[in-house]
Design an enzyme around this catalytic site. Structure first.
Site, PDB file in Angstrom:
ATOM      1  N   CYS A 149      -4.445  -6.908  -1.025  1.00 31.57           N
ATOM      2  CA  CYS A 149      -5.791  -6.692  -0.491  1.00 31.57           C
ATOM      3  C   CYS A 149      -5.932  -5.205  -0.192  1.00 31.57           C
ATOM      4  O   CYS A 149      -5.194  -4.387  -0.756  1.00 31.57           O
ATOM      5  CB  CYS A 149      -6.067  -7.574   0.729  1.00 31.57           C
ATOM      6  SG  CYS A 149      -5.003  -7.261   2.152  1.00 31.57           S
ATOM      7  N   ASN A 198      -3.587  -4.777   3.754  1.00 29.31           N
ATOM      8  CA  ASN A 198      -2.355  -5.577   3.910  1.00 29.31           C
ATOM      9  C   ASN A 198      -2.121  -5.972   5.372  1.00 29.31           C
ATOM     10  O   ASN A 198      -0.975  -6.068   5.833  1.00 29.31           O
ATOM     11  CB  ASN A 198      -1.128  -4.851   3.330  1.00 29.31           C
ATOM     12  CG  ASN A 198       0.125  -5.729   3.185  1.00 29.31           C
ATOM     13  OD1 ASN A 198       1.235  -5.243   3.283  1.00 29.31           O
ATOM     14  ND2 ASN A 198      -0.036  -7.010   2.955  1.00 29.31           N
ATOM     15  N   CYS A 213      -4.861  -8.336   6.847  1.00 23.54           N
ATOM     16  CA  CYS A 213      -5.660  -9.561   7.074  1.00 23.54           C
ATOM     17  C   CYS A 213      -5.442 -10.601   5.979  1.00 23.54           C
ATOM     18  O   CYS A 213      -4.829 -11.649   6.208  1.00 23.54           O
ATOM     19  CB  CYS A 213      -7.152  -9.223   7.154  1.00 23.54           C
ATOM     20  SG  CYS A 213      -7.591  -8.150   8.531  1.00 23.54           S
ATOM     21  N   ARG A 214      -5.953 -10.327   4.772  1.00 27.01           N
ATOM     22  CA  ARG A 214      -5.982 -11.371   3.734  1.00 27.01           C
ATOM     23  C   ARG A 214      -4.660 -11.572   3.018  1.00 27.01           C
ATOM     24  O   ARG A 214      -4.174 -12.711   2.893  1.00 27.01           O
ATOM     25  CB  ARG A 214      -7.076 -11.042   2.693  1.00 27.01           C
ATOM     26  CG  ARG A 214      -8.478 -11.134   3.242  1.00 27.01           C
ATOM     27  CD  ARG A 214      -9.489 -10.472   2.320  1.00 27.01           C
ATOM     28  NE  ARG A 214      -9.310  -9.022   2.281  1.00 27.01           N
ATOM     29  CZ  ARG A 214      -9.966  -8.190   1.492  1.00 27.01           C
ATOM     30  NH1 ARG A 214     -10.864  -8.680   0.643  1.00 27.01           N
ATOM     31  NH2 ARG A 214      -9.743  -6.898   1.551  1.00 27.01           N
ATOM     32  N   SER A 215      -4.063 -10.485   2.496  1.00 21.20           N
ATOM     33  CA  SER A 215      -2.842 -10.694   1.699  1.00 21.20           C
ATOM     34  C   SER A 215      -1.640 -11.169   2.518  1.00 21.20           C
ATOM     35  O   SER A 215      -0.830 -11.944   1.992  1.00 21.20           O
ATOM     36  CB  SER A 215      -2.508  -9.467   0.837  1.00 21.20           C
ATOM     37  OG  SER A 215      -2.259  -8.320   1.600  1.00 21.20           O
ATOM     38  N   ASP A 246     -13.499  -9.848   2.827  1.00 21.35           N
ATOM     39  CA  ASP A 246     -12.800  -9.055   3.841  1.00 21.35           C
ATOM     40  C   ASP A 246     -13.272  -9.495   5.229  1.00 21.35           C
ATOM     41  O   ASP A 246     -14.447  -9.329   5.565  1.00 21.35           O
ATOM     42  CB  ASP A 246     -13.128  -7.575   3.592  1.00 21.35           C
ATOM     43  CG  ASP A 246     -12.415  -6.645   4.558  1.00 21.35           C
ATOM     44  OD1 ASP A 246     -11.812  -7.138   5.530  1.00 21.35           O
ATOM     45  OD2 ASP A 246     -12.470  -5.427   4.320  1.00 21.35           O
TER      46      ASP A 246
HETATM   47  P1  4NP Z   1      -7.454  -6.614   4.527  1.00 23.58           P
HETATM   48  O1  4NP Z   1      -8.568  -6.239   5.631  1.00 23.58           O
HETATM   49  O2  4NP Z   1      -7.732  -5.785   3.320  1.00 23.58           O
HETATM   50  O3  4NP Z   1      -7.700  -8.083   4.285  1.00 23.58           O
HETATM   51  O4  4NP Z   1      -6.116  -6.343   5.172  1.00 23.58           O
HETATM   52  C1  4NP Z   1      -8.811  -4.925   6.053  1.00 23.58           C
HETATM   53  C2  4NP Z   1      -7.974  -4.345   6.972  1.00 23.58           C
HETATM   54  C3  4NP Z   1      -8.238  -3.078   7.425  1.00 23.58           C
HETATM   55  C4  4NP Z   1      -9.333  -2.379   6.931  1.00 23.58           C
HETATM   56  C5  4NP Z   1     -10.163  -2.953   5.995  1.00 23.58           C
HETATM   57  C6  4NP Z   1      -9.893  -4.240   5.565  1.00 23.58           C
HETATM   58  N1  4NP Z   1      -9.601  -1.070   7.408  1.00 23.58           N
HETATM   59  O5  4NP Z   1     -10.642  -0.496   7.003  1.00 23.58           O
HETATM   60  O6  4NP Z   1      -8.837  -0.522   8.217  1.00 23.58           O
END
Ligand code: 4NP
Length: 154
Positions: free
Chosen positions: A8, A11, A13-15, A125
């Site tokens: 993602c 790294n 939240c989703r992955s 996201d």
């Molecule tokens: P992820 O979510 O891609 O599912 O881990 C996010 C985590 C952090 C951010 C964006 C999306 N960020 O902008 O810090």
């Protein structure tokens, strides 16, 4: 051995949730020795951090432990080492494919392409939303994990 990498943006939240939930499916099937499972982010903002507490919480509610995970950034060598590199959204997939070089051997695609009728769909996201977004992500990655395992076990 089949090596599977979930990707993602951050790294956190989703992955990490995809990694933990897919590993739980693999362990329940008694196939842990046949898979190597990891996750990474296309961005480096959160390198070294534990998963987002909201991902940890929704995983825990479903009997999945994310506590050993730490965020890392996707590197070009991942596309040589892993067999399957599965993106949460189209932007992640474009970034993965941009990193690919002549020795990249991984099959790349969207994780939700595993689910019949969801071709091209994204795991949204959830970072800036509330807890319902994390439950939605959990449900999506749980369904896709079941389908992915069915495909890879052949
Ligand atoms: P992820 O979510 O891609 O599912 O881990 C996010 C985590 C952090 C951010 C964006 C999306 N960020 O902008 O810090």
């Amino acid at each position: 051995m089949t090596r599977v990498l979930f990707v993602c943006l951050g790294n956190i939240c989703r992955s990490p949730l995809a990694e933990g939930v897919f590993r739980a499916h693999v362990e329940r099937a008694g196939l842990a020795d046949r898979f190597e499972i990891d996750s990474a982010g296309t961005a480096g903002y959160h390198v070294g951090e534990a998963p987002d507490p909201r991902s940890v919480s929704i995983a825990h509610k479903h009997g999945v432990d994310l506590s050993a995970q730490r965020a890392r950034k996707l590197v070009a060598a991942d596309l040589e080492r892993f067999d399957e590199v599965l993106a949460m959204d189209q932007s992640n997939l474009a970034n993965i494919r941009r990193l690919a070089g002549p020795r990249s051997s991984a099959r790349t695609g969207l994780f939700l392409d595993e689910v019949p009728g969801s071709s091209g769909a994204e795991v949204p996201d959830p970072y800036y939303g509330g807890p319902n977004g994390f439950l939605h992500v959990y449900r999506l990655v749980d369904e896709a994990s079941e389908r992915l395992l069915a495909r890879l076990r052949g």
